[in-house]
Scaffold this motif. Structure first.
Motif, PDB file in Angstrom:
ATOM      1  N   GLY A  70       0.792  -1.216   0.000  1.00  0.00           N
ATOM      2  CA  GLY A  70       0.000   0.000   0.000  1.00  0.00           C
ATOM      3  C   GLY A  70       0.826   1.268   0.000  1.00  0.00           C
ATOM      4  O   GLY A  70       0.393   2.291  -0.533  1.00  0.00           O
ATOM      5  N   GLY A 305      -8.832  -2.134   2.159  1.00  0.00           N
ATOM      6  CA  GLY A 305      -8.378  -0.821   1.709  1.00  0.00           C
ATOM      7  C   GLY A 305      -6.864  -0.739   1.699  1.00  0.00           C
ATOM      8  O   GLY A 305      -6.236  -0.647   2.757  1.00  0.00           O
ATOM      9  N   ARG A 306      -6.306  -0.787   0.504  1.00  0.00           N
ATOM     10  CA  ARG A 306      -4.852  -0.707   0.365  1.00  0.00           C
ATOM     11  C   ARG A 306      -4.380   0.689   0.760  1.00  0.00           C
ATOM     12  O   ARG A 306      -4.972   1.692   0.401  1.00  0.00           O
ATOM     13  N   THR A 308      -4.151   1.885   3.900  1.00  0.00           N
ATOM     14  CA  THR A 308      -4.874   2.451   5.041  1.00  0.00           C
ATOM     15  C   THR A 308      -4.476   1.829   6.372  1.00  0.00           C
ATOM     16  O   THR A 308      -4.786   2.383   7.422  1.00  0.00           O
ATOM     17  N   LYS A 352     -10.847   1.488  -3.760  1.00  0.00           N
ATOM     18  CA  LYS A 352     -10.087   1.899  -2.585  1.00  0.00           C
ATOM     19  C   LYS A 352     -10.367   1.021  -1.373  1.00  0.00           C
ATOM     20  O   LYS A 352      -9.851   1.291  -0.281  1.00  0.00           O
ATOM     21  N   GLY A 356     -10.930   2.727   2.638  1.00  0.00           N
ATOM     22  CA  GLY A 356     -10.555   3.809   1.742  1.00  0.00           C
ATOM     23  C   GLY A 356     -11.766   4.526   1.160  1.00  0.00           C
ATOM     24  O   GLY A 356     -11.776   5.764   1.047  1.00  0.00           O
ATOM     25  N   THR A 357     -12.801   3.764   0.817  1.00  0.00           N
ATOM     26  CA  THR A 357     -14.031   4.375   0.297  1.00  0.00           C
ATOM     27  C   THR A 357     -14.721   5.204   1.366  1.00  0.00           C
ATOM     28  O   THR A 357     -15.194   6.314   1.100  1.00  0.00           O
ATOM     29  N   GLY A 360     -12.870   8.460   1.901  1.00  0.00           N
ATOM     30  CA  GLY A 360     -13.157   9.419   0.840  1.00  0.00           C
ATOM     31  C   GLY A 360     -14.544  10.019   0.969  1.00  0.00           C
ATOM     32  O   GLY A 360     -14.740  11.226   0.747  1.00  0.00           O
TER      33      GLY A 360
END
Length: 392
Positions: A70, A305-306, A308, A352, A356-357, A360
């Protein structure tokens, strides 16, 4: 300075929430098992404690993999090898503790060596009757393999899919080697039938609880170390290497050295995770080297989630909980298809990952709220008529 760096790295809201939830969950599981009667709705059985401990070890492996993939862009398909080597180091210590309580009652040789007519203990088994030495090997052996492998791979500037292929070839070669009986690691059966760990019965309830809590503490420590690394100047260089390796090299950074350091640190983390995994599962065999295990670890990171860290840990727990659920019923033959479909779905719909999503989405929502609540600046006032005339 170091204290300020640690506080800065772990003082953000995401890290505090993750570590807080991890601590609360660990205390709840331990206390509900020890204090509540088995008939209680909140009682956590001891076999569930061991299962959760296995998930936590997988989460530690996922955080270690996310550190190199990541943040540095090294897609390793061989981290299962480091995990398994740490597990074998712990298994060798546990086998040396069996002594005369084994099937053949040999005070020195493990049962599988007696069965295979070994006359003396191999040289590489010496020292594993000592717990400190064994714990040193848990991190040193995977770290040494990562150093040798990374030294040649990174100096040769092997990157991308080619690096992924040779990491997978490495773990496959180790799997074939450990399957051989003459290697001295138990062959196909591996190492099992453990009795004690530092004098405590491995199967006893307090030992199981202690192993679970230690696994949680190691996960928290692994996350903290990784978080400090990625938020430091060192971590910023890693991100630069991930996004534009040629530019980072052009600016004068020794890209190979940065890659090698983070790869070795990640391998040591994976080895510690494997060491904690073995006494809770009760066995270590060459199947842990299977390339499919390393690929599954990549899926955990991608789902969570890469890049994170928290997402990597979450993805490991979620995917393995699904695996436990769906491999024991009618859907068991289709689990691998479901796992592949999950990876494709996440790649297309949530590139993501889960965390990650969400990060965001919250960032966009916070930005929208700031725009809505911010008051527009008042227009400049026009000069009064009297002032204008006097000025003229």
């Amino acid at each position: 300075m170091i204290t300020r760096m640690i506080v800065s790295a772990l003082g953000d809201r995401g890290s505090l929430v993750f570590l807080g939830l991890l601590g609360v969950a660990a205390l709840f599981v331990a206390l509900s098992n020890l204090l509540l009667p088995p008939g209680s709705a909140l009682h956590v059985p001891i076999h569930i404690v061991a299962l959760l401990g296995k998930y936590v070890c997988y989460a530690t492996l996922a955080v270690a993999l996310d550190l190199v993939w990541g943040y540095c862009g090294i897609l390793s398909l061989g981290h299962g090898a480091f995990f398994a080597l740490g597990g074998y180091a712990m298994g060798m210590y546990l086998m040396r503790q069996v002594g005369t309580r084994g099937v053949y009652a040999d005070p020195v040789l493990p049962d599988f060596m007696v069965f295979l007519n070994w006359k003396e203990l191999p040289w590489f088994w010496h020292g594993f009757d000592s717990f400190p030495f064994s714990m040193l090997m848990v991190a040193l052996v995977p770290g040494l393999l990562a150093f040798v492998f990374g030294w040649f791979a990174f100096r040769s500037r092997v990157t991308g899919v080619y690096l992924s292929i040779i990491t997978q070839a490495m773990t496959y070669a180790l799997m074939l080697a450990f399957f051989r009986n003459d290697m001295g690691f138990g062959g196909n059966n591996g190492l099992t039938d453990f009795k004690d760990i530092v004098g405590f019965n491995v199967q006893a309830q307090p030992t199981r609880i202690a192993l679970f809590l230690i696994s949680v503490a190691v996960l928290a420590l692994t996350y903290a170390v990784a978080r400090v690394l990625v938020t430091s100047t060192f971590g910023k260089v890693l991100v630069a290497i991930r996004d534009a390796e040629s530019r980072a090299r052009f600016l004068g950074y020794r890209v190979e050295s940065y890659k090698l350091v983070v790869f070795v640190v990640s391998a040591c983390m994976a080895g510690v995770a494997g060491a904690l995994y073995v006494p809770q599962v009760g066995i270590i065999n060459p199947g842990e080297f299977a390339p499919a295990n390393s690929i599954e670890a990549v899926i955990w990171v991608a789902v969570g989630g890469r890049g994170t860290l928290t997402g990597a840990a979450l993805g490991a727990v979620v995917v393995n909980a699904m695996k436990t659920t769906f491999t024991s019923g009618l859907l068991a033959p289709y689990w691998l298809f479901m796992l592949g479909g999950l990876f494709v779905l996440v790649t297309l719909a949530l590139p993501k990952g889960i965390v990650g999503t969400l990060q965001g989405w919250f960032a966009k929502r916070g930005e929208a709220k700031r725009v809505e609540t911010s008051e527009p600046s008042p227009p400049p006032e026009a000069p009064a008529a009297g002032k204008a005339e006097s000025a003229s």
